[in-house]
Design a protein around this motif. Structure first.
Motif, PDB file in Angstrom:
ATOM      1  N   VAL A  43       0.788  -1.232   0.000  1.00 15.99           N
ATOM      2  CA  VAL A  43       0.000   0.000   0.000  1.00 15.99           C
ATOM      3  C   VAL A  43       0.821   1.285   0.000  1.00 15.99           C
ATOM      4  O   VAL A  43       0.263   2.370  -0.044  1.00 15.99           O
ATOM      5  CB  VAL A  43      -0.988   0.024   1.185  1.00 15.99           C
ATOM      6  CG1 VAL A  43      -1.987  -1.120   1.058  1.00 15.99           C
ATOM      7  CG2 VAL A  43      -0.271  -0.006   2.514  1.00 15.99           C
ATOM      8  N   MET A  44       2.116   1.173   0.031  1.00 14.67           N
ATOM      9  CA  MET A  44       2.970   2.359   0.058  1.00 14.67           C
ATOM     10  C   MET A  44       3.439   2.739  -1.340  1.00 14.67           C
ATOM     11  O   MET A  44       3.204   2.015  -2.292  1.00 14.67           O
ATOM     12  CB  MET A  44       4.170   2.111   0.962  1.00 14.67           C
ATOM     13  CG  MET A  44       3.786   1.933   2.420  1.00 14.67           C
ATOM     14  SD  MET A  44       5.187   1.747   3.505  1.00 14.67           S
ATOM     15  CE  MET A  44       5.975   3.340   3.358  1.00 14.67           C
ATOM     16  N   PRO A  52       0.263  -7.585  -6.247  1.00  8.49           N
ATOM     17  CA  PRO A  52      -0.807  -8.372  -5.620  1.00  8.49           C
ATOM     18  C   PRO A  52      -0.420  -8.767  -4.192  1.00  8.49           C
ATOM     19  O   PRO A  52       0.720  -9.157  -3.950  1.00  8.49           O
ATOM     20  CB  PRO A  52      -0.928  -9.609  -6.514  1.00  8.49           C
ATOM     21  CG  PRO A  52      -0.356  -9.169  -7.835  1.00  8.49           C
ATOM     22  CD  PRO A  52       0.733  -8.180  -7.493  1.00  8.49           C
ATOM     23  N   PRO A  53      -1.343  -8.643  -3.246  1.00 10.51           N
ATOM     24  CA  PRO A  53      -1.037  -8.964  -1.848  1.00 10.51           C
ATOM     25  C   PRO A  53      -0.893 -10.456  -1.617  1.00 10.51           C
ATOM     26  O   PRO A  53      -1.446 -11.274  -2.345  1.00 10.51           O
ATOM     27  CB  PRO A  53      -2.243  -8.414  -1.095  1.00 10.51           C
ATOM     28  CG  PRO A  53      -3.352  -8.504  -2.091  1.00 10.51           C
ATOM     29  CD  PRO A  53      -2.720  -8.210  -3.426  1.00 10.51           C
ATOM     30  N   SER A  54      -0.153 -10.771  -0.579  1.00 13.67           N
ATOM     31  CA  SER A  54       0.027 -12.171  -0.185  1.00 13.67           C
ATOM     32  C   SER A  54      -1.220 -12.664   0.557  1.00 13.67           C
ATOM     33  O   SER A  54      -2.024 -11.874   1.058  1.00 13.67           O
ATOM     34  CB  SER A  54       1.239 -12.292   0.737  1.00 13.67           C
ATOM     35  OG  SER A  54       0.995 -11.601   1.953  1.00 13.67           O
ATOM     36  N   TYR A  88      -6.872  -1.508  -4.600  1.00  8.33           N
ATOM     37  CA  TYR A  88      -6.358  -2.605  -5.428  1.00  8.33           C
ATOM     38  C   TYR A  88      -6.185  -3.875  -4.587  1.00  8.33           C
ATOM     39  O   TYR A  88      -6.594  -4.965  -4.994  1.00  8.33           O
ATOM     40  CB  TYR A  88      -5.023  -2.183  -6.044  1.00  8.33           C
ATOM     41  CG  TYR A  88      -4.297  -3.280  -6.764  1.00  8.33           C
ATOM     42  CD1 TYR A  88      -4.675  -3.668  -8.041  1.00  8.33           C
ATOM     43  CD2 TYR A  88      -3.216  -3.918  -6.179  1.00  8.33           C
ATOM     44  CE1 TYR A  88      -4.001  -4.676  -8.712  1.00  8.33           C
ATOM     45  CE2 TYR A  88      -2.533  -4.925  -6.838  1.00  8.33           C
ATOM     46  CZ  TYR A  88      -2.930  -5.299  -8.105  1.00  8.33           C
ATOM     47  OH  TYR A  88      -2.257  -6.297  -8.754  1.00  8.33           O
ATOM     48  N   VAL A  89      -5.594  -3.722  -3.419  1.00  4.98           N
ATOM     49  CA  VAL A  89      -5.382  -4.881  -2.540  1.00  4.98           C
ATOM     50  C   VAL A  89      -6.720  -5.479  -2.129  1.00  4.98           C
ATOM     51  O   VAL A  89      -6.895  -6.699  -2.130  1.00  4.98           O
ATOM     52  CB  VAL A  89      -4.540  -4.482  -1.308  1.00  4.98           C
ATOM     53  CG1 VAL A  89      -4.563  -5.563  -0.241  1.00  4.98           C
ATOM     54  CG2 VAL A  89      -3.100  -4.181  -1.731  1.00  4.98           C
ATOM     55  N   MET A  90      -7.670  -4.642  -1.803  1.00  6.05           N
ATOM     56  CA  MET A  90      -8.988  -5.144  -1.428  1.00  6.05           C
ATOM     57  C   MET A  90      -9.580  -6.004  -2.540  1.00  6.05           C
ATOM     58  O   MET A  90     -10.099  -7.092  -2.287  1.00  6.05           O
ATOM     59  CB  MET A  90      -9.926  -3.977  -1.135  1.00  6.05           C
ATOM     60  CG  MET A  90      -9.600  -3.249   0.134  1.00  6.05           C
ATOM     61  SD  MET A  90     -10.596  -1.770   0.385  1.00  6.05           S
ATOM     62  CE  MET A  90     -12.251  -2.419   0.299  1.00  6.05           C
ATOM     63  N   ARG A  91      -9.497  -5.499  -3.743  1.00  9.07           N
ATOM     64  CA  ARG A  91     -10.075  -6.240  -4.869  1.00  9.07           C
ATOM     65  C   ARG A  91      -9.298  -7.525  -5.146  1.00  9.07           C
ATOM     66  O   ARG A  91      -9.889  -8.550  -5.471  1.00  9.07           O
ATOM     67  CB  ARG A  91     -10.159  -5.341  -6.088  1.00  9.07           C
ATOM     68  CG  ARG A  91     -11.244  -4.280  -5.892  1.00  9.07           C
ATOM     69  CD  ARG A  91     -11.428  -3.362  -7.052  1.00  9.07           C
ATOM     70  NE  ARG A  91     -12.605  -2.515  -6.829  1.00  9.07           N
ATOM     71  CZ  ARG A  91     -12.773  -1.342  -7.364  1.00  9.07           C
ATOM     72  NH1 ARG A  91     -11.875  -0.839  -8.183  1.00  9.07           N
ATOM     73  NH2 ARG A  91     -13.862  -0.644  -7.105  1.00  9.07           N
ATOM     74  N   LYS A  92      -7.986  -7.485  -5.015  1.00 10.90           N
ATOM     75  CA  LYS A  92      -7.184  -8.693  -5.224  1.00 10.90           C
ATOM     76  C   LYS A  92      -7.455  -9.739  -4.152  1.00 10.90           C
ATOM     77  O   LYS A  92      -7.326 -10.934  -4.390  1.00 10.90           O
ATOM     78  CB  LYS A  92      -5.682  -8.361  -5.264  1.00 10.90           C
ATOM     79  CG  LYS A  92      -5.244  -7.711  -6.556  1.00 10.90           C
ATOM     80  CD  LYS A  92      -5.395  -8.691  -7.696  1.00 10.90           C
ATOM     81  CE  LYS A  92      -4.946  -8.155  -9.011  1.00 10.90           C
ATOM     82  NZ  LYS A  92      -5.090  -9.104 -10.088  1.00 10.90           N
ATOM     83  N   CYS A  93      -7.825  -9.290  -2.983  1.00  8.74           N
ATOM     84  CA  CYS A  93      -8.177 -10.206  -1.894  1.00  8.74           C
ATOM     85  C   CYS A  93      -9.622 -10.680  -2.014  1.00  8.74           C
ATOM     86  O   CYS A  93     -10.154 -11.304  -1.095  1.00  8.74           O
ATOM     87  CB  CYS A  93      -7.954  -9.527  -0.543  1.00  8.74           C
ATOM     88  SG  CYS A  93      -6.226  -9.289  -0.115  1.00  8.74           S
TER      89      CYS A  93
END
Length: 112
Positions: A43-44, A52-54, A88-93
């Motif tokens: 997020v930085m 993409p987040p883990s 973006y992270v929210m959607r990828k999760c």
């Protein structure tokens, strides 16, 4: 499902700003250290590419009280964290994000 969405968004938006609000965030998530360690890289840096987040980041995000965290997101925090990357992270999760939701001063745009 919407609660999980809100939870992810507010946690990621707040993750880097823990040092700013200190112990106030403890009431939103007792494991802030784990959240920061797992999610800050996603997020930085608004100018760097989205990553993409883990699975471990997504797992930590689900432990957070979303309304609590979003209530602590300030303009100062928004300067440290890329709110677009948070979304973006929210959607990828695979967390559904309702357009119009507010976290700090950021409003979720329509899903395009």
């Amino acid at each position: 499902m919407e609660a999980k969405l809100l939870k992810l968004f507010s946690i990621l938006a707040f993750v880097v700003a823990i040092s700013i609000v200190g112990t106030q965030a403890k009431s939103c998530n007792p494991n802030l250290k784990d959240l920061v360690n797992e999610c800050k890289q996603y997020v930085m840096h608004p100018d760097s590419p989205k990553i993409p987040p883990s699975a471990s980041c997504c797992g930590e995000v689900q432990k957070v009280d979303i309304p609590c965290m979003c209530s602590k997101v300030t303009k100062k925090i928004e300067k440290l964290v890329s709110m677009e990357k948070v979304l973006y992270v929210m959607r990828k999760c695979e967390m559904p994000v309702k357009s119009g939701f507010h976290c700090g001063s950021y409003t979720i745009p329509p899903n395009i």
